[in-house]
Structure formats: structure tokens, C-alpha cells
Design a protein around this motif. Structure first.
Motif, PDB file in Angstrom:
ATOM      1  N   TYR A 101       0.865  -1.180   0.000  1.00  0.00           N
ATOM      2  CA  TYR A 101       0.000   0.000   0.000  1.00  0.00           C
ATOM      3  C   TYR A 101       0.899   1.227   0.000  1.00  0.00           C
ATOM      4  O   TYR A 101       1.849   1.307   0.779  1.00  0.00           O
ATOM      5  CB  TYR A 101      -0.908   0.024   1.232  1.00  0.00           C
ATOM      6  N   ALA A 102       0.606   2.164  -0.864  1.00  0.00           N
ATOM      7  CA  ALA A 102       1.371   3.412  -0.906  1.00  0.00           C
ATOM      8  C   ALA A 102       0.427   4.565  -1.203  1.00  0.00           C
ATOM      9  O   ALA A 102      -0.372   4.506  -2.137  1.00  0.00           O
ATOM     10  CB  ALA A 102       2.457   3.346  -1.970  1.00  0.00           C
ATOM     11  N   ARG A 103       0.507   5.576  -0.392  1.00  0.00           N
ATOM     12  CA  ARG A 103      -0.249   6.807  -0.641  1.00  0.00           C
ATOM     13  C   ARG A 103       0.617   7.970  -0.190  1.00  0.00           C
ATOM     14  O   ARG A 103       0.889   8.144   0.989  1.00  0.00           O
ATOM     15  CB  ARG A 103      -1.570   6.825   0.108  1.00  0.00           C
ATOM     16  N   ARG A 104       1.037   8.764  -1.141  1.00  0.00           N
ATOM     17  CA  ARG A 104       1.862   9.929  -0.841  1.00  0.00           C
ATOM     18  C   ARG A 104       0.961  11.106  -0.503  1.00  0.00           C
ATOM     19  O   ARG A 104      -0.046  11.322  -1.172  1.00  0.00           O
ATOM     20  CB  ARG A 104       2.755  10.243  -2.039  1.00  0.00           C
ATOM     21  N   ASP A 105       1.339  11.843   0.523  1.00  0.00           N
ATOM     22  CA  ASP A 105       0.569  13.028   0.899  1.00  0.00           C
ATOM     23  C   ASP A 105       0.655  14.047  -0.232  1.00  0.00           C
ATOM     24  O   ASP A 105       1.732  14.334  -0.743  1.00  0.00           O
ATOM     25  CB  ASP A 105       1.115  13.648   2.188  1.00  0.00           C
ATOM     26  N   GLY A 106      -0.496  14.592  -0.590  1.00  0.00           N
ATOM     27  CA  GLY A 106      -0.544  15.573  -1.664  1.00  0.00           C
ATOM     28  C   GLY A 106      -0.317  16.989  -1.191  1.00  0.00           C
ATOM     29  O   GLY A 106      -0.199  17.914  -1.989  1.00  0.00           O
ATOM     30  N   GLY A 107      -0.262  17.191   0.113  1.00  0.00           N
ATOM     31  CA  GLY A 107      -0.062  18.512   0.678  1.00  0.00           C
ATOM     32  C   GLY A 107      -0.258  18.468   2.179  1.00  0.00           C
ATOM     33  O   GLY A 107      -0.547  17.411   2.752  1.00  0.00           O
ATOM     34  N   THR A 108      -0.125  19.602   2.816  1.00  0.00           N
ATOM     35  CA  THR A 108      -0.292  19.694   4.259  1.00  0.00           C
ATOM     36  C   THR A 108      -1.683  19.213   4.653  1.00  0.00           C
ATOM     37  O   THR A 108      -2.679  19.637   4.083  1.00  0.00           O
ATOM     38  CB  THR A 108      -0.078  21.154   4.705  1.00  0.00           C
ATOM     39  N   GLY A 109      -1.749  18.285   5.605  1.00  0.00           N
ATOM     40  CA  GLY A 109      -3.029  17.779   6.105  1.00  0.00           C
ATOM     41  C   GLY A 109      -3.654  16.688   5.259  1.00  0.00           C
ATOM     42  O   GLY A 109      -4.680  16.135   5.623  1.00  0.00           O
ATOM     43  N   ASP A 110      -3.043  16.349   4.141  1.00  0.00           N
ATOM     44  CA  ASP A 110      -3.594  15.340   3.235  1.00  0.00           C
ATOM     45  C   ASP A 110      -2.956  13.988   3.529  1.00  0.00           C
ATOM     46  O   ASP A 110      -1.948  13.626   2.934  1.00  0.00           O
ATOM     47  CB  ASP A 110      -3.340  15.740   1.772  1.00  0.00           C
ATOM     48  N   HIS A 111      -3.541  13.279   4.480  1.00  0.00           N
ATOM     49  CA  HIS A 111      -2.984  11.995   4.915  1.00  0.00           C
ATOM     50  C   HIS A 111      -3.915  10.851   4.539  1.00  0.00           C
ATOM     51  O   HIS A 111      -5.115  11.052   4.360  1.00  0.00           O
ATOM     52  CB  HIS A 111      -2.776  11.999   6.430  1.00  0.00           C
ATOM     53  N   ALA A 112      -3.362   9.660   4.474  1.00  0.00           N
ATOM     54  CA  ALA A 112      -4.163   8.473   4.177  1.00  0.00           C
ATOM     55  C   ALA A 112      -5.213   8.288   5.275  1.00  0.00           C
ATOM     56  O   ALA A 112      -4.902   8.426   6.462  1.00  0.00           O
ATOM     57  CB  ALA A 112      -3.275   7.238   4.107  1.00  0.00           C
ATOM     58  N   PRO A 113      -6.425   7.976   4.880  1.00  0.00           N
ATOM     59  CA  PRO A 113      -7.445   7.669   5.899  1.00  0.00           C
ATOM     60  C   PRO A 113      -7.043   6.424   6.699  1.00  0.00           C
ATOM     61  O   PRO A 113      -6.550   5.445   6.127  1.00  0.00           O
ATOM     62  CB  PRO A 113      -8.707   7.398   5.073  1.00  0.00           C
ATOM     63  N   ILE A 114      -7.272   6.467   7.987  1.00  0.00           N
ATOM     64  CA  ILE A 114      -6.930   5.335   8.853  1.00  0.00           C
ATOM     65  C   ILE A 114      -7.622   4.065   8.364  1.00  0.00           C
ATOM     66  O   ILE A 114      -7.036   2.981   8.378  1.00  0.00           O
ATOM     67  CB  ILE A 114      -7.291   5.643  10.326  1.00  0.00           C
ATOM     68  N   ALA A 115      -8.868   4.171   7.897  1.00  0.00           N
ATOM     69  CA  ALA A 115      -9.597   2.995   7.421  1.00  0.00           C
ATOM     70  C   ALA A 115      -8.843   2.316   6.279  1.00  0.00           C
ATOM     71  O   ALA A 115      -8.797   1.082   6.197  1.00  0.00           O
ATOM     72  CB  ALA A 115     -11.006   3.388   6.978  1.00  0.00           C
ATOM     73  N   GLU A 116      -8.240   3.104   5.389  1.00  0.00           N
ATOM     74  CA  GLU A 116      -7.464   2.522   4.284  1.00  0.00           C
ATOM     75  C   GLU A 116      -6.215   1.816   4.790  1.00  0.00           C
ATOM     76  O   GLU A 116      -5.859   0.745   4.300  1.00  0.00           O
ATOM     77  CB  GLU A 116      -7.053   3.609   3.281  1.00  0.00           C
ATOM     78  N   LEU A 117      -5.557   2.413   5.762  1.00  0.00           N
ATOM     79  CA  LEU A 117      -4.359   1.788   6.322  1.00  0.00           C
ATOM     80  C   LEU A 117      -4.694   0.485   7.028  1.00  0.00           C
ATOM     81  O   LEU A 117      -3.999  -0.522   6.875  1.00  0.00           O
ATOM     82  CB  LEU A 117      -3.652   2.742   7.277  1.00  0.00           C
ATOM     83  N   LEU A 118      -5.778   0.483   7.789  1.00  0.00           N
ATOM     84  CA  LEU A 118      -6.198  -0.734   8.490  1.00  0.00           C
ATOM     85  C   LEU A 118      -6.572  -1.820   7.489  1.00  0.00           C
ATOM     86  O   LEU A 118      -6.213  -2.982   7.670  1.00  0.00           O
ATOM     87  CB  LEU A 118      -7.359  -0.431   9.439  1.00  0.00           C
ATOM     88  N   GLU A 119      -7.263  -1.446   6.430  1.00  0.00           N
ATOM     89  CA  GLU A 119      -7.646  -2.411   5.400  1.00  0.00           C
ATOM     90  C   GLU A 119      -6.405  -3.001   4.730  1.00  0.00           C
ATOM     91  O   GLU A 119      -6.336  -4.204   4.465  1.00  0.00           O
ATOM     92  CB  GLU A 119      -8.556  -1.768   4.357  1.00  0.00           C
ATOM     93  N   ALA A 120      -5.420  -2.166   4.462  1.00  0.00           N
ATOM     94  CA  ALA A 120      -4.178  -2.652   3.854  1.00  0.00           C
ATOM     95  C   ALA A 120      -3.462  -3.627   4.794  1.00  0.00           C
ATOM     96  O   ALA A 120      -2.850  -4.597   4.343  1.00  0.00           O
ATOM     97  CB  ALA A 120      -3.261  -1.481   3.505  1.00  0.00           C
ATOM     98  N   CYS A 121      -3.554  -3.393   6.092  1.00  0.00           N
ATOM     99  CA  CYS A 121      -2.930  -4.288   7.061  1.00  0.00           C
ATOM    100  C   CYS A 121      -3.682  -5.623   7.152  1.00  0.00           C
ATOM    101  O   CYS A 121      -3.097  -6.660   7.433  1.00  0.00           O
ATOM    102  CB  CYS A 121      -2.869  -3.626   8.438  1.00  0.00           C
ATOM    103  N   ARG A 122      -4.980  -5.588   6.906  1.00  0.00           N
ATOM    104  CA  ARG A 122      -5.797  -6.813   6.933  1.00  0.00           C
ATOM    105  C   ARG A 122      -5.569  -7.688   5.712  1.00  0.00           C
ATOM    106  O   ARG A 122      -5.680  -8.905   5.789  1.00  0.00           O
ATOM    107  CB  ARG A 122      -7.280  -6.460   6.989  1.00  0.00           C
ATOM    108  N   ALA A 123      -5.303  -7.077   4.589  1.00  0.00           N
ATOM    109  CA  ALA A 123      -5.210  -7.818   3.310  1.00  0.00           C
ATOM    110  C   ALA A 123      -4.053  -8.780   3.278  1.00  0.00           C
ATOM    111  O   ALA A 123      -3.082  -8.668   3.933  1.00  0.00           O
ATOM    112  CB  ALA A 123      -5.104  -6.819   2.160  1.00  0.00           C
TER     113      ALA A 123
END
Length: 143
Positions: A121-143
Motif C-alpha cells: 500500500y502506498a499513498r503519498r501526501d498531496g499537501g499539508t493535512g492530506d494523509h491516508a485515511p486510517i480505514a485505508e491503512l487498516l484495510e491494507a494491514c488486513r489484506a
């Protein structure tokens, strides 16, 4: 290191641990700066790593520059979506930490999930405050 990202990841630490995942926050700076960040933000020092050379940030192709940091459309969208409250709360104990190089403050990070040395899973921040949603990170950890 991003104060808001640290606060958000800290609030979900138990969920990550339940999945057997270890969260690490990697920032540009020095070990001394990381220790100060840990003390002020409350993020566990043993989960903080520093990239003093920017080698990792460059390898992961994270964005940098004034435009990416302050004038990105992604920043405006992120703030419009969640408002200023999460940023204000995260910055309650904020104190500027001297960077290794002045330009280090203009680098954006990202969120990456690795399994067995492979990035799943990779998601680069597009700017200040633009972070990956926790739900996406948790889902990536489950997969």
C-alpha cells in the motif's frame, strides 16, 4: 514529522496492534529532533525513525517544495473535509523543531504498508493535512 499524522496514528494504535501491525513514523530530521518530537507530541519514541539524508523520502518519491507544502489543492480539500479542529488539536503542544536542512520542512510524507519487504500500500501526501485515511491503512494491514 507531522503532528497531525502522529496524533491520528496514535489514536488507532490498538487497532493496528490487534492486526499484528507495527506503526512507525519516519520523519526528516535528527535523532535529537525525534526525541523532542516524541516528548512534545506523546508519540512513542521507540516508534519514531529519522531519515537524516532524505534517502528514503526520495526513494519513495515523496513530494517536496513550497507548492506541495502550502499551495496544493489536496491541502485545501483535506482541510475542507475535516476542518481545522484535528490540526489545532494535534498542534496543542507544537514547538518548532530545527530541521537538519532548512529545505526539509518542505517535504511531504506519505503512508506505506510493507509486508515481507514488499510495499502493498502506498499513498503519498498531496499537501499539508492530506494523509491516508486510517480505514485505508487498516484495510491494507488486513489484506
Amino acid at each position: 514529522m507531522c503532528w497531525e499524522a502522529a496524533a491520528t496514528l496514535s489514536s488507532a494504535q490498538e487497532e493496528f496492534e490487534a492486526l499484528g501491525a507495527t506503526v512507525r513514523l519516519i520523519g526528516l530530521g535528527s535523532p535529537e529532533g525525534a526525541a523532542e518530537f516524541s516528548e512534545l507530541s506523546g508519540f512513542p519514541a521507540d516508534l519514531l525513525l529519522v531519515d537524516e539524508s532524505r534517502e528514503l523520502y526520495e526513494a519513495l518519491e515523496c513530494a517536496s517544495g513550497v507548492r506541495a507544502t502550502f499551495f496544493s489543492a489536496a491541502s485545501g480539500k483535506a482541510i475542507a473535509k475535516k476542518g481545522w479542529d484535528p490540526i489545532k488539536k494535534a498542534a496543542e503542544n507544537f514547538s518548532p523543531i530545527k530541521p537538519v536542512r532548512n529545505g526539509d520542512v518542505l517535504w511531504q510524507g506519505g503512508s506505506f504498508v510493507f509486508r515481507g519487504g514488499k510495499c502493498v500500500y502506498a499513498r503519498r501526501d498531496g499537501g499539508t493535512g492530506d494523509h491516508a485515511p486510517i480505514a485505508e491503512l487498516l484495510e491494507a494491514c488486513r489484506a
